[in-house]
Design an enzyme around this catalytic site. Structure first.
Site, short mmCIF file in Angstrom:
data_model
loop_
_atom_site.label_atom_id
_atom_site.label_comp_id
_atom_site.label_asym_id
_atom_site.label_seq_id
_atom_site.Cartn_x
_atom_site.Cartn_y
_atom_site.Cartn_z
N ASP A 1 -34.83 36.47 -46.63
CA ASP A 1 -33.58 36.59 -45.88
C ASP A 1 -32.84 35.26 -45.80
O ASP A 1 -31.69 35.20 -45.35
CB ASP A 1 -33.86 37.10 -44.46
CG ASP A 1 -33.31 38.49 -44.21
OD1 ASP A 1 -32.60 39.02 -45.09
OD2 ASP A 1 -33.60 39.06 -43.14
N GLN B 1 -37.28 42.69 -40.07
CA GLN B 1 -36.06 43.46 -39.81
C GLN B 1 -35.52 43.15 -38.41
O GLN B 1 -36.24 43.24 -37.43
CB GLN B 1 -36.36 44.96 -39.94
CG GLN B 1 -35.15 45.85 -39.76
CD GLN B 1 -34.11 45.66 -40.86
OE1 GLN B 1 -34.44 45.60 -42.03
NE2 GLN B 1 -32.86 45.56 -40.47
N LYS C 1 -34.81 49.83 -48.39
CA LYS C 1 -35.36 48.64 -49.05
C LYS C 1 -36.64 48.99 -49.79
O LYS C 1 -36.85 48.55 -50.94
CB LYS C 1 -35.61 47.54 -48.01
CG LYS C 1 -34.34 46.90 -47.48
CD LYS C 1 -34.59 46.07 -46.24
CE LYS C 1 -33.27 45.54 -45.68
NZ LYS C 1 -33.40 44.88 -44.38
#
Length: 290
Positions: free
Chosen positions: A123, A100, A56
């Protein structure tokens, strides 16, 4: 004859999406002297998570974004993690925040997700963004929605001239993929069925579908004779097999002989997930800064 389905190339689609984002970021930087900032929080040293976070970071930098990873020790307390998120929520240079997953067992994941500013929730997992999506209040073009479902939709729109009126079956009801992709399909005017482990006669349900999205986490579960001839198949599954190879939730060798179009594993949905994270970061930047 094998190989009759068109292969939906997620790598190429992701590269094209990232190139478009890079052009837009460069234009914003030239005009306003600003760049979108993506901040990823990693707690602990889970090997897969470390690889994801590094990827990422790399791709965010490649498109010209400011990318920062906050690597915290596995023993970081829930309160310390909440304090870190409060700090990021209050920093105007931060446009996207991603925690994460999975988190260490001593941390309440729902409480952490709750603490992310919905305007920076790249997200798409906060209750605010999940609720907006479920309520049909905004389209996937403008709302921060989970990255994998967004990637699925972009691949479908590339593969099919129109989704309106098509029958879609989503196999799997997770908060990360199954439920949000079903909501996005509904917004695209599909007739949507969410199937799962309790669904009766699952093969017959799948056989009706013009679109199949498999997100169940069981390798090669969906067989070729489950697929309606000519259907478009999006395989979200990434399963590591005993021989070390990756397999999807669809038996590709069988399904490719029946489907009209299908995503491979690897090289299908996977590359789109990070590209859509970058897209969400740009979306959040534009929504916050106008």
């Amino acid at each position: 004859m094998t190989g009759q389905a068109r292969i939906i190339d997620g790598k190429a689609a992701a590269a094209e999406l990232r190139a478009g984002i890079a052009r837009e970021v460069a234009a914003i930087k030239a005009e306003r002297g600003l760049v979108p900032g993506l901040h990823v929080v990693l707690v602990g040293d889970d090997p897969a998570s470390k690889v994801y976070v590094a990827s990422k970071e790399k791709l965010a930098v490649e498109v010209g974004m400011a990318s920062v990873a906050h690597r915290l020790l596995a023993e970081t307390t829930e309160e310390d993690l909440l304090a870190k998120l409060a700090e990021l929520n209050g920093d105007d240079a931060v446009d996207g925040i991603l925690v994460q997953l999975p988190l260490p067992k001593h941390i309440d994941t729902a409480r952490i997700i709750d603490a992310i500013d919905p305007a920076r929730d790249v997200d798409g997992l906060t209750p605010v963004n999940a609720g907006l999506l479920a309520g049909g209040k905004a389209s996937g073009e403008h709302l921060l929605v989970p990255c994998t479902p967004l990637g699925c939709m972009l691949l479908l729109k590339q593969a099919l001239p129109s989704l309106a009126g098509l029958e879609a079956v989503v196999i799997g009801r997770s908060e990360l993929v199954g439920r949000p992709v079903a909501q996005l399909l509904l917004q695209a005017d599909c007739t949507v069925t969410i199937a799962h482990s309790r669904t009766r006669d699952l093969p017959a349900v799948v056989k009706r579908a013009d679109i199949v999205v498999a997100a169940v986490g069981r390798p090669r579960m969906v067989k070729g004779d489950w697929i309606k001839p000519g259907a478009t198949v999006i395989d979200v599954g990434i399963n590591r097999m005993p021989d070390g190879k990756l397999a999807g939730d669809v038996d590709f060798a069988e399904a490719v002989q029946v489907a009209g179009a299908i995503t491979p594993v690897p090289g299908g949905v996977g590359p789109m997930t990070i590209a859509c994270l970058l897209r969400n970061t740009l979306t959040a930047f534009k929504a916050r800064r106008g």
